[in-house]
Design a protein around this motif. Sequence first.
Motif, short mmCIF file in Angstrom:
data_model
loop_
_atom_site.label_atom_id
_atom_site.label_comp_id
_atom_site.label_asym_id
_atom_site.label_seq_id
_atom_site.Cartn_x
_atom_site.Cartn_y
_atom_site.Cartn_z
N UNK A 257 -12.75 -2.37 5.90
CA UNK A 257 -11.72 -3.15 6.57
C UNK A 257 -10.63 -3.57 5.59
N UNK A 258 -9.53 -4.07 6.14
CA UNK A 258 -8.38 -4.49 5.33
C UNK A 258 -8.61 -5.91 4.81
N UNK A 259 -9.47 -6.02 3.85
CA UNK A 259 -9.92 -7.32 3.38
C UNK A 259 -8.80 -8.18 2.82
N UNK A 260 -7.72 -7.56 2.33
CA UNK A 260 -6.61 -8.33 1.76
C UNK A 260 -5.60 -8.76 2.81
N UNK A 261 -5.77 -8.28 4.03
CA UNK A 261 -4.86 -8.64 5.12
C UNK A 261 -5.13 -10.09 5.54
N UNK A 262 -4.07 -10.85 5.93
CA UNK A 262 -4.25 -12.26 6.30
C UNK A 262 -5.34 -12.51 7.35
N UNK A 263 -5.50 -11.58 8.30
CA UNK A 263 -6.46 -11.83 9.37
C UNK A 263 -7.91 -11.71 8.91
N UNK A 264 -8.13 -11.22 7.69
CA UNK A 264 -9.50 -11.04 7.20
C UNK A 264 -9.85 -12.07 6.12
N UNK A 265 -9.28 -13.26 6.22
CA UNK A 265 -9.57 -14.31 5.26
C UNK A 265 -11.03 -14.67 5.19
N UNK A 266 -11.71 -14.64 6.34
CA UNK A 266 -13.14 -14.98 6.36
C UNK A 266 -13.95 -14.00 5.52
N UNK A 291 3.47 -3.66 6.55
CA UNK A 291 4.29 -3.41 7.75
C UNK A 291 5.10 -2.12 7.63
N UNK A 292 5.09 -1.33 8.69
CA UNK A 292 5.87 -0.09 8.74
C UNK A 292 7.26 -0.38 9.30
N UNK A 293 8.26 0.41 8.94
CA UNK A 293 9.60 0.18 9.49
C UNK A 293 9.65 0.47 10.99
N UNK A 298 3.13 4.07 13.89
CA UNK A 298 2.21 2.94 13.90
C UNK A 298 2.93 1.66 13.47
N UNK A 299 2.31 0.55 13.81
CA UNK A 299 2.89 -0.74 13.44
C UNK A 299 2.82 -0.97 11.94
N UNK A 300 1.78 -0.40 11.29
CA UNK A 300 1.57 -0.59 9.85
C UNK A 300 1.40 0.75 9.14
N UNK A 301 1.72 0.72 7.84
CA UNK A 301 1.28 1.78 6.94
C UNK A 301 -0.16 1.44 6.53
N UNK A 302 -1.02 2.46 6.47
CA UNK A 302 -2.41 2.23 6.07
C UNK A 302 -2.70 2.98 4.77
N UNK A 303 -3.51 2.37 3.92
CA UNK A 303 -3.78 2.92 2.59
C UNK A 303 -5.27 2.95 2.28
N UNK A 304 -5.67 3.99 1.54
CA UNK A 304 -6.98 4.04 0.91
C UNK A 304 -6.82 3.32 -0.42
N UNK A 305 -7.52 2.22 -0.60
CA UNK A 305 -7.19 1.31 -1.70
C UNK A 305 -8.39 0.89 -2.53
#
Length: 503
Positions: A257-266, A291-293, A298-305
């Motif tokens: 999951x996108x652990x660094x995204x604001x919604x994954x604070x928990x 955020x994607x332009x 898609x609404x966002x750019x997604x990355x393997x990080x």
Amino acid sequence: MNKKKLTLLIYVVISALVIGLSRYPRGLGIIAFMGFIPLFRFFDSAKHDKLFLLKASMLFSVIYNGVACYWIGYVSIPGLIGLFFLFGLYFWVIFLYLNTIWRERGIVKWLGFIAIWITFEFFLFHTELRFPWLNLGYALGEFNYLLQIADIGGIYLLSILILISNILLYKILAGDRKSIIVALALFTVWGGYGYLRFNSIKMEKQNLKVKMMQPSVGIDKFNVPIEELLTRYEKLLYYASLEDVDLHIWPEAAIPDRILHPQYGYMREILKNLARKNKLSIFFGCTDSSPAPEGHKYHDYYYNAATLLHYPELTFDEPYYKMLLVPVGERMPYLEYFPFLWNLEFGQANWEFGKEQKIFKTKDKQGKEYSFSTLICYEMLFPMLSNDIARSDVDFIVNLTNDVWFGESVGTYQHALVTRIRAIETRKPILRCANTGHSMVVSPNGKIEVFSKMMAIGNFDAPIYTTKSSSLFVKYFSNLPFLFVFSTLFIFLLAKFKSKKVN
């Protein structure tokens, strides 16, 4: 098809089979030194028409890729078929070129053969269709002394020496006694350099205590709640903490999951608590987004990080985004030029490309700081990435990967051995943390310090040995292939000019 043409195609099949089998373990890499000999017989026989060469090249591709890369079919049968076709076209270009220059006398045709093959391998490192898995030099992954010369010319020099060996053996079989002397001299110098280089590199063991986690999470567990995955990880973290570990490394996409995204604070709080409880830093693979332009699919750019959670600070570093993505598997090639490709679904993720390398820093219990950079999975195949890291003078390189897709096929072993070549090219220690194996640690001299079994579950020690010994390949000769690109063009024009003059 007449009997003569059928015999010629048998030569093609034998060459492709032998070269493909050279990518297998148990010392089979040695047969790469003779794999092209039947193909030489094919071109010696006559000048062939373009259609026949197309058939031969497609046959060569199917056999070669089918033997060496059959495991791609575990993930995608259409992907494997596409590989057959794409490489068939590549080999057709090579065969057309060799067909043009093969009547040249003396050394010219042999130089042309080496030049076109190295140009082909160089090309495989570039464009969005990049797939350098089949580069010849990787066949020597089990032969550490022979690999040592890669610190001069990299994977390219290994391929060149394999090609020269094929030429010399072919000439020896044809009765050329001088080639015996040349071959003996070549292997004496090559092996002698390897022996001396391996034994002359002075290494120092660092105090940073690292363990790599191999959780062996199966494909069936990828979609389970993250809490279930963390239960498995927590046990391994606890065992690592008992040994006073400084840094615990997790594999590619360990946190899906996108652990660094604001919604994954928990989720970040869960990881912080684990780091606090076990008193260690955690470096792990994850996903991320930005955020994607407006107008993007898609609404966002997604990355393997990948990112680093520091202890005791309990802060997360800015992530590294994977820069080179597996064609089709991780991103459909050329989406920006052909937008309709967004509508094709082969199960690919369509990640975005990362833009730059990142240096992470961590400390041992005595407060000494260490720096490292990471390559994610397939990026380990690309020497230009590891060379850039080596030039930044980091202490070690971390490779996060997940080869669960390929089961216990030969593909996982092939992938792992690439690590050894990168360590020798850069003279940097490399820690390879793989979800299902093979996790491994390779020292700057190419010695494999740790090599885990497939599907083993546990923590593996990652001793870090560094050296002040430098690499000529990193410093001066990383652009070696350009010499062969220009030679390919020159020899082709020379052959065409002579042909017109004769006519």
